[in-house]
Motif scaffolding. Structure first.
Motif, mmCIF file in Angstrom:
data_model
loop_
_atom_site.group_PDB
_atom_site.id
_atom_site.type_symbol
_atom_site.label_atom_id
_atom_site.label_comp_id
_atom_site.label_asym_id
_atom_site.label_seq_id
_atom_site.Cartn_x
_atom_site.Cartn_y
_atom_site.Cartn_z
ATOM 1 N N TYR A 25 0.984 -1.298 0.155
ATOM 2 C CA TYR A 25 -0.071 0.078 0.046
ATOM 3 C C TYR A 25 1.048 1.029 -0.056
ATOM 4 N N PRO B 271 -10.508 1.272 -7.310
ATOM 5 C CA PRO B 271 -10.138 -0.064 -7.715
ATOM 6 C C PRO B 271 -9.115 -0.077 -8.823
ATOM 7 N N ALA B 272 -9.263 0.990 -9.701
ATOM 8 C CA ALA B 272 -8.319 0.838 -10.979
ATOM 9 C C ALA B 272 -6.970 1.161 -10.397
ATOM 10 N N ASP B 273 -6.992 2.353 -9.321
ATOM 11 C CA ASP B 273 -5.398 2.615 -8.844
ATOM 12 C C ASP B 273 -4.962 1.094 -7.841
ATOM 13 N N ALA B 274 -5.690 0.565 -7.277
ATOM 14 C CA ALA B 274 -5.448 -0.552 -6.359
ATOM 15 C C ALA B 274 -4.927 -1.550 -7.336
ATOM 16 N N GLU B 275 -5.436 -1.836 -8.688
ATOM 17 C CA GLU B 275 -5.026 -2.803 -9.404
ATOM 18 C C GLU B 275 -3.615 -2.395 -10.126
ATOM 19 N N LYS B 276 -3.654 -1.202 -10.321
ATOM 20 C CA LYS B 276 -2.199 -0.676 -11.014
ATOM 21 C C LYS B 276 -1.195 -0.772 -9.781
ATOM 22 N N ALA C 27 -0.984 -3.102 -7.711
ATOM 23 C CA ALA C 27 -0.704 -4.356 -7.479
ATOM 24 C C ALA C 27 0.059 -5.103 -8.721
ATOM 25 N N ARG C 28 -0.161 -4.616 -10.086
ATOM 26 C CA ARG C 28 0.515 -5.006 -11.262
ATOM 27 C C ARG C 28 1.998 -4.481 -11.149
ATOM 28 N N ARG D 214 3.804 -6.865 -8.371
ATOM 29 C CA ARG D 214 4.123 -7.866 -9.020
ATOM 30 C C ARG D 214 5.100 -7.787 -9.832
#
Length: 129
Positions: free
Chosen positions: A26, A66-71, A73-74, A77
């Protein structure tokens, strides 16, 4: 989105699967390091990310969601994020104490200046040079 409470976080981690396979991150912010400490205590590999070093596309909205959270996470990774140093609870308590002392000293100086100016206007202050 979940409540920022230890029981809610524990329940979510239980739903996500085995902690030895989980990785979380985070962005560092005003919420401090409590979430990091909670996740680490549960055995989750967690990183606190420097917000200024998160890659952004030109013309991005900068909104949270959610889009920022996904970005995030990507990027995590892919190894594209820079983690910040996370102090232990003792070091964080000391930092909080130092910040509180500095704020109190600033308040004291402002009050001294206010009083000096008040007395000067009333003719009771220090002599003018």
């Amino acid at each position: 989105m979940i409540a920022n409470r230890a029981d809610s976080i524990r329940k979510l981690i239980g739903k996500l699967g085995a902690v030895d396979r989980l990785r979380a991150c985070y962005e560092a912010g005003a919420t401090g390091y409590v979430l990091y400490w909670q996740l680490s205590e549960l055995g989750v590999d967690c990183a606190v990310i420097a917000p200024t070093l998160v890659p952004v596309k030109a013309g991005g909205t900068g909104e949270d969601g959610p889009a920022d959270a996904e970005k995030l996470a990507r990027n995590h990774r892919a190894g594209d994020l820079t983690a910040v140093w996370v102090p232990d609870s003792g070091s964080e308590a000391l930092r909080d104490l130092v910040r509180a002392r500095e704020a109190a000293k600033q308040d004291q100086l402002r009050a001294r200046h206010r009083l000096s100016k008040f007395l000067c206007v009333r003719g009771s202050g220090p002599p003018l040079e």
